[in-house]
Design a protein around this motif. Structure first.
Motif, short mmCIF file in Angstrom:
data_model
loop_
_atom_site.label_atom_id
_atom_site.label_comp_id
_atom_site.label_asym_id
_atom_site.label_seq_id
_atom_site.Cartn_x
_atom_site.Cartn_y
_atom_site.Cartn_z
N GLY A 100 0.81 -1.21 0.00
CA GLY A 100 0.00 0.00 0.00
C GLY A 100 0.84 1.25 0.00
N ASN A 101 2.12 1.10 0.36
CA ASN A 101 3.03 2.25 0.45
C ASN A 101 4.35 1.94 -0.24
OD1 ASN A 101 1.20 2.16 2.92
ND2 ASN A 101 2.01 4.23 3.11
N LEU A 102 5.04 3.00 -0.64
CA LEU A 102 6.33 2.86 -1.32
C LEU A 102 7.42 2.71 -0.26
CD1 LEU A 102 7.88 2.90 -4.02
CD2 LEU A 102 8.05 5.38 -3.77
N THR A 103 7.65 1.48 0.14
CA THR A 103 8.51 1.18 1.28
C THR A 103 9.37 -0.05 0.98
OG1 THR A 103 6.81 2.05 2.77
CG2 THR A 103 8.46 0.65 3.78
N GLY A 104 10.49 -0.16 1.68
CA GLY A 104 11.30 -1.38 1.60
C GLY A 104 11.81 -1.66 0.20
N HIS A 105 11.59 -2.88 -0.28
CA HIS A 105 12.07 -3.32 -1.59
C HIS A 105 11.51 -2.43 -2.71
CE1 HIS A 105 13.17 -5.76 -4.96
NE2 HIS A 105 11.95 -6.23 -5.17
N ALA A 106 10.24 -2.05 -2.58
CA ALA A 106 9.62 -1.19 -3.61
C ALA A 106 10.32 0.16 -3.67
CB ALA A 106 8.13 -1.01 -3.32
N TRP A 107 10.63 0.73 -2.51
CA TRP A 107 11.32 2.02 -2.47
C TRP A 107 12.74 1.89 -3.04
CZ3 TRP A 107 11.61 6.88 -2.86
CH2 TRP A 107 12.73 7.61 -2.44
N ARG A 108 13.45 0.82 -2.70
CA ARG A 108 14.81 0.65 -3.23
C ARG A 108 14.78 0.55 -4.76
NH1 ARG A 108 15.02 -2.29 1.58
NH2 ARG A 108 14.59 -4.29 0.60
N THR A 109 13.77 -0.14 -5.29
CA THR A 109 13.62 -0.24 -6.74
C THR A 109 13.34 1.14 -7.34
OG1 THR A 109 12.73 -2.48 -6.52
CG2 THR A 109 12.25 -1.33 -8.59
N TYR A 110 12.46 1.87 -6.71
CA TYR A 110 12.04 3.21 -7.19
C TYR A 110 13.22 4.18 -7.13
CZ TYR A 110 8.55 6.97 -7.77
OH TYR A 110 7.79 8.01 -8.23
N LYS A 111 13.95 4.13 -6.02
CA LYS A 111 15.09 5.04 -5.80
C LYS A 111 16.17 4.81 -6.86
CE LYS A 111 18.16 6.36 -1.98
NZ LYS A 111 18.67 5.87 -0.68
N SER A 112 16.27 3.56 -7.35
CA SER A 112 17.29 3.24 -8.37
C SER A 112 16.92 3.81 -9.74
CB SER A 112 17.47 1.72 -8.48
OG SER A 112 16.36 1.15 -9.17
N GLY A 113 15.70 4.37 -9.84
CA GLY A 113 15.27 4.97 -11.11
C GLY A 113 14.26 4.15 -11.88
N LYS A 114 14.03 2.92 -11.45
CA LYS A 114 13.06 2.08 -12.15
C LYS A 114 11.64 2.52 -11.81
CE LYS A 114 16.15 -1.92 -12.22
NZ LYS A 114 16.46 -3.19 -11.56
N ARG A 115 10.75 2.38 -12.76
CA ARG A 115 9.35 2.76 -12.53
C ARG A 115 8.43 1.58 -12.82
NH1 ARG A 115 11.55 5.78 -10.05
NH2 ARG A 115 11.47 8.08 -9.97
N GLU A 116 8.96 0.38 -12.59
CA GLU A 116 8.17 -0.83 -12.74
C GLU A 116 8.66 -1.86 -11.74
OE1 GLU A 116 8.12 -4.07 -16.10
OE2 GLU A 116 6.93 -2.37 -16.79
N LEU A 117 7.72 -2.57 -11.11
CA LEU A 117 8.07 -3.63 -10.16
C LEU A 117 7.14 -4.80 -10.42
CD1 LEU A 117 9.69 -4.58 -7.67
CD2 LEU A 117 7.97 -3.47 -6.23
N CYS A 118 7.71 -5.95 -10.75
CA CYS A 118 6.92 -7.15 -11.05
C CYS A 118 5.89 -6.88 -12.15
CB CYS A 118 6.22 -7.66 -9.80
SG CYS A 118 7.34 -8.10 -8.46
N GLY A 119 6.29 -6.07 -13.12
CA GLY A 119 5.39 -5.76 -14.24
C GLY A 119 4.36 -4.70 -13.93
#
Length: 310
Positions: A100-119
């Protein structure tokens, strides 16, 4: 309690996981003993945490009961504080992670510049711990050893891990369970941030299995002060076992090859136990009752429950 496995009438298999011992009875029931072992970075730490098994088992039992109207679940009996007996299902080989929130693994992915997670596309302009416009499902494959791996909905179906019809059902259940979890958390002044659900199938029926909304499978924030902390760019107050990971990292351990698990003294072990009890009381709103059964008492209770379920 002794580390030797129990032996039950009709037992057909035994599996020792990182933190749980699972007994199969006549290929139709599972006896799950939630131990006091604790793992972090996919490593079982050297000392058990008193009452941890009871905390996790009892939170899961309460949460499974509170969601039974959404999806059938595997539980048949909870004969001891750290034991659940339930239906043996064919387990789907994916974990339904919902965020529900941009936290943890999702945040690390986002911070790296990616704008997709698991499709799943991630919107622009979010800060760490911000709410997503809607909760997202970011599944992972279940690894018996090592790390689980991210996988997309499309890949799950293409690889035949789950049929499209079943996957749609899992998605519906996952979002409904997360909505209920957030409602329950909200009543306790908490925000359910992310969690994972596991499902199995027996015949044509999908069952919710394993633990639900526990601090080991979920992350919670305190709702009070959330907005103020977000606006100030401060870290959120968390309710999860993240504090154990943080302690390990402070002591130079991240689960990497060649690293030594730091020694855990009595003071630290007791502090972790107290934190787990605090988690229980915060999540359930009930006072925790410490129960200490002997191995013999636990075994007897399980055997009596199995007899009633036969």
């Amino acid at each position: 309690m002794s580390t030797n496995p129990f032996q039950f009438p009709g037992q057909t298999a035994f599996y020792k996981g990182k933190v749980r011992d699972v007994y199969t009875i006549e290929d139709r029931l599972l006896v799950m003993v939630v131990s006091n072992r604790i793992s972090a970075f996919d490593v079982v730490l050297p000392r058990p945490i008193p009452y941890k098994g009871q905390v996790l088992n009892q939170i899961a039992a309460k949460m499974l009961e509170a969601t039974r109207d959404i999806v059938p679940n595997w539980v048949k009996a909870v004969p001891a504080p750290d034991v659940t007996i339930g239906i043996r299902c064919e387990t789907f080989p994916v974990e339904m992670v919902v965020r529900g929130n941009l936290t943890g693994h999702a945040w690390r992915t986002y911070k790296s510049g990616k704008r997709e997670l698991c499709g799943v596309p991630l919107p622009e302009g979010l800060k760490e711990n911000d709410f997503f416009p809607e909760p997202i499902i970011t599944p992972s494959t279940k690894a018996h050893e090592g790390h689980d791996e991210d996988i997309s909905r499309e890949e799950i179906i293409a690889r035949g891990l789950v049929s499209e019809a079943d996957y749609k059902q899992l998605e519906q259940y996952t979002l409904a369970l997360f909505k209920r979890g957030r409602e329950l958390a909200g009543k306790r002044g908490l925000i359910l941030v992310d969690t994972k659900y596991e499902f199995g199938k027996q015949g044509d029926t999908v069952f919710l299995i394993d633990e639900v909304h526990t601090p080991d499978s979920s992350r919670y924030f305190y709702a009070e002060g959330y907005e103020e902390r977000q606006q100030a760019g401060q870290a959120q107050k968390q309710l999860s076992k993240e504090f154990v990971r943080e302690w390990l990292m402070e002591h130079g351990f991240r689960g990497q090859a060649g690293q030594q698990v730091p020694g855990m003294d009595d003071a630290f072990v007791n502090s972790v136990s107290e934190r787990y009890i605090e988690l229980y009381e915060n999540i359930t709103g009930e006072k925790f009752a410490r129960e200490e059964l002997s191995r013999e008492e636990t075994e007897q209770r399980i055997k009596e429950a199995l007899k009633q379920l036969s």
